[in-house]
Scaffold this active site. Structure first.
Site, short mmCIF file in Angstrom:
data_model
loop_
_atom_site.label_atom_id
_atom_site.label_comp_id
_atom_site.label_asym_id
_atom_site.label_seq_id
_atom_site.Cartn_x
_atom_site.Cartn_y
_atom_site.Cartn_z
N HIS A 306 0.85 -1.19 0.00
CA HIS A 306 0.00 0.00 0.00
C HIS A 306 0.88 1.23 0.00
O HIS A 306 1.92 1.25 0.67
CB HIS A 306 -0.92 0.02 1.23
CG HIS A 306 -2.06 0.97 1.08
ND1 HIS A 306 -1.94 2.30 1.37
CD2 HIS A 306 -3.31 0.77 0.63
CE1 HIS A 306 -3.09 2.88 1.11
NE2 HIS A 306 -3.94 1.99 0.66
N ASP A 363 -7.98 -5.18 -0.18
CA ASP A 363 -8.48 -6.04 -1.26
C ASP A 363 -8.14 -7.51 -1.07
O ASP A 363 -8.62 -8.36 -1.82
CB ASP A 363 -7.90 -5.57 -2.60
CG ASP A 363 -8.37 -4.17 -2.95
OD1 ASP A 363 -9.55 -3.90 -2.73
OD2 ASP A 363 -7.56 -3.37 -3.44
N1 ACO Z 1 4.03 -7.72 -4.84
C1 ACO Z 1 5.37 -7.80 -4.98
N2 ACO Z 1 6.20 -6.74 -4.82
C2 ACO Z 1 5.65 -5.57 -4.49
C3 ACO Z 1 4.25 -5.42 -4.32
C4 ACO Z 1 3.44 -6.55 -4.49
N3 ACO Z 1 2.10 -6.48 -4.35
N4 ACO Z 1 3.99 -4.13 -3.99
C5 ACO Z 1 5.17 -3.48 -3.98
N5 ACO Z 1 6.17 -4.34 -4.25
C6 ACO Z 1 7.60 -4.04 -4.26
C7 ACO Z 1 7.99 -3.18 -5.44
O1 ACO Z 1 8.38 -3.98 -6.54
C8 ACO Z 1 9.15 -2.39 -4.85
O2 ACO Z 1 10.27 -3.23 -4.82
P1 ACO Z 1 11.78 -2.63 -5.02
O3 ACO Z 1 12.02 -1.80 -3.79
O4 ACO Z 1 12.65 -3.84 -5.11
O5 ACO Z 1 11.74 -1.84 -6.28
C9 ACO Z 1 8.73 -2.15 -3.41
O6 ACO Z 1 7.85 -3.25 -3.10
C10 ACO Z 1 8.01 -0.84 -3.15
O7 ACO Z 1 6.90 -0.79 -4.01
P2 ACO Z 1 6.35 0.53 -4.66
O8 ACO Z 1 5.79 0.20 -6.01
O9 ACO Z 1 7.37 1.62 -4.58
O10 ACO Z 1 5.20 0.91 -3.69
P3 ACO Z 1 4.09 1.95 -4.00
O11 ACO Z 1 3.77 2.56 -2.71
O12 ACO Z 1 4.46 2.86 -5.12
O13 ACO Z 1 2.88 1.03 -4.56
C11 ACO Z 1 0.98 -0.33 -4.66
C12 ACO Z 1 1.82 0.63 -3.82
C13 ACO Z 1 0.67 0.28 -6.04
C14 ACO Z 1 -0.34 -0.59 -3.94
C15 ACO Z 1 1.75 -1.65 -4.83
O14 ACO Z 1 2.07 -2.19 -3.57
C16 ACO Z 1 1.00 -2.67 -5.65
O15 ACO Z 1 1.00 -2.59 -6.89
N6 ACO Z 1 0.30 -3.67 -4.99
C17 ACO Z 1 -0.45 -4.68 -5.68
C18 ACO Z 1 -1.78 -4.12 -6.17
C19 ACO Z 1 -2.76 -3.87 -5.06
O16 ACO Z 1 -3.02 -4.74 -4.22
N7 ACO Z 1 -3.36 -2.68 -5.07
C20 ACO Z 1 -4.38 -2.29 -4.10
C21 ACO Z 1 -3.88 -1.26 -3.16
S1 ACO Z 1 -5.12 -0.83 -1.99
C22 ACO Z 1 -6.20 0.10 -2.86
O17 ACO Z 1 -5.86 0.81 -3.76
C23 ACO Z 1 -7.56 0.05 -2.53
#
Ligand code: ACO
Length: 428
Positions: A306, A363
């Site tokens: 998140h 979710d």
């Molecule tokens: N699975 C695997 N790796 C992940 C995930 C995930 N779900 N989420 C983040 N990471 C990793 C990224 O690859 C990144 O790794 P790195 O440091 O090696 O590059 C690190 O964790 C940080 O991730 P960011 O993308 O910088 O985090 P950000 O805060 O920008 O993104 C987000 C948050 C978009 C929710 C992301 O975690 C994601 O895509 N999750 C999966 C989709 C999801 O469940 N979305 C619902 C969110 S809740 C809502 O909107 C209602």
């Protein structure tokens, strides 16, 4: 009160006022930064940018706190009805008994949709994604209420526009669900409350007198409350930025629905269930393989991570308990629940997820409840939108009441510098 923030640039010092919120959140006001220094800030994805000062929702991602108008999500989701929460978000206070019954009665007078809107609806193919349909139908409402196009001049008209949208949402969502099944739509009945009416229209049929079980009504109520607002997330920021151009409510909310549809945002609830089914059917339940692939960046673990919660998502905690309860009460034994728990356990014990502070989000378990209640997977994000409606509307209302500036970020241009035009015949 903190001192002004000081910035030294090219040997000159500039001062910027500090703003402190109710819960001691701090920001410095850079409103005059460009005018004074010629610089703008660069913050891709707005990770550090406060775009507004709002009175609606407080969220502390480090401590896992979520409050609507000062009330904890734990209290609201266990003690209030969805309409009480909607009233609280919209008007700032919990309703008295009389205010609540007036609110319910007023909403019930606006649940029908114009029969000509049905014609727009009828032309969607039965396989159209529910979110595309919802987005279109909400935007199309603007055509039926031309008086709502520029409502800010008249508060009563603003309120009527809000009531219309909130009242019609359950009708629109259940119409969309019926289309997916190829069944005739069921009309709203004003004698039922908001959530019961929605469930009747979704699961009842013109041929029966279906009444939803209390377990189902309560679960739906909880899920809607948990989704009701979440401060400046992607879809809410979209609603606010569209609203800031003084676009009407229906257009602004239609844009919010579009933003919610994306799999990184609300669309993740559909993705989670499809991911769990994939793990069951293709990966043969091997969650370790899935976690390894996520770490190798070959796939995302949907429902994990998140932007703001870096400890735990308080909504996910509540939903996990609700999921166990609802499935048990309904006597549903879904093997996907066991896979979800195994996956959560594996991820939470893996350094990759621990170091990146990736926890289950709202979710992760919600889809399993929706499935147990009988909703088809493509409807999941529509249910999120139904819950988020009071939040989006409140944020739009607040923005308009404060007459906030039009949202218009800057950029750093990295494209080609000025170059001479070459006529088409001379280009190589
Ligand atoms: N699975 C695997 N790796 C992940 C995930 C995930 N779900 N989420 C983040 N990471 C990793 C990224 O690859 C990144 O790794 P790195 O440091 O090696 O590059 C690190 O964790 C940080 O991730 P960011 O993308 O910088 O985090 P950000 O805060 O920008 O993104 C987000 C948050 C978009 C929710 C992301 O975690 C994601 O895509 N999750 C999966 C989709 C999801 O469940 N979305 C619902 C969110 S809740 C809502 O909107 C209602």
């Amino acid at each position: 009160m903190a001192d002004n923030a000081k910035l030294t640039l090219d040997g000159k010092t500039y001062e910027f006022p500090v703003i402190t919120g109710t819960e001691d959140e701090k920001a410095f006001d850079i409103g005059k930064l460009r005018a004074q220094t010629g610089y703008v800030t660069f913050d891709e994805g707005y990770k550090n940018t406060g775009a507004t000062q709002s009175n609606i929702t407080f969220l502390d991602g480090e401590k896992g706190i979520l409050r609507y108008r000062g009330y904890s999500i734990e209290d609201l989701s266990s003690k209030a009805s969805f309409l009480e929460v909607a009233y609280l978000l919209l008007y700032g206070e919990l309703p008295t008994k009389t205010q609540l019954s007036n609110f319910e009665e007023t909403l019930n007078q606006h649940t029908l949709v114009h029969e000509n809107l049905m014609k727009v609806f009828e032309v969607f193919p039965s396989g159209s994604h529910p979110m595309g349909q919802l987005m279109t139908l909400i935007s199309a409402l603007s055509s039926f209420y031309p008086d709502s196009l520029s409502p800010s001049k008249n508060p009563e008209l603003v309120n009527l526009t809000i009531i219309r949208l909130l009242a019609k949402m359950p009708t629109l969502c259940s119409m969309i669900m019926k289309k997916g099944k190829g069944h005739p739509i069921v009309y709203p009945q004003n004698k039922y409350d908001y959530v019961t009416n929605f469930l009747r229209m979704s699961f009842g049929n013109v041929t029966d007198d279906y009444m939803p079980d209390k377990v189902v009504v309560d679960a739906m109520n909880t899920l809607l409350i948990l989704h009701a607002d979440h401060e400046q997330n992607c879809s809410t920021s979209t609603v606010r930025i569209v609203g800031s151009s003084h676009a009407n409510l229906y257009a602004s909310i239609g844009a919010g629905v579009a933003a919610l549809w994306g799999p990184r945002h609300g669309g993740a609830n559909q993705e989670v269930l499809e991911m769990l089914e994939h793990i069951r059917d293709i990966d043969k339940g091997d969650v370790k393989k899935v976690v390894a692939e996520a770490k190798d960046k070959k796939r995302l673990l949907f429902g994990f991570g998140h932007r703001v919660y870096k400890n735990f998502d308080p909504r996910a905690k509540i939903i996990k308990v609700a999921c166990d309860n609802v499935l048990a009460k309904l006597g549903v034994n879904d093997p996907l629940l066991a896979i979800a728990k195994e996956l959560e356990e594996a991820a939470l014990n893996d350094p990759y997820f621990v170091e990146r502070k990736l926890y289950p989000n709202v979710d992760f378990y919600s889809g399993l409840i929706y499935k147990a209640l009988g909703f088809p997977t493509p409807m999941f994000t529509v249910l999120f939108a139904l819950g988020r409606m009071p939040g989006w509307i409140s944020q739009w209302k607040e923005l308009r009441e404060k007459n906030e500036d039009i949202g218009r970020p800057r950029q750093i241009y990295n494209g080609p510098a000025l170059r001479p035009f070459v006529a088409v015949n001379d280009r190589k």
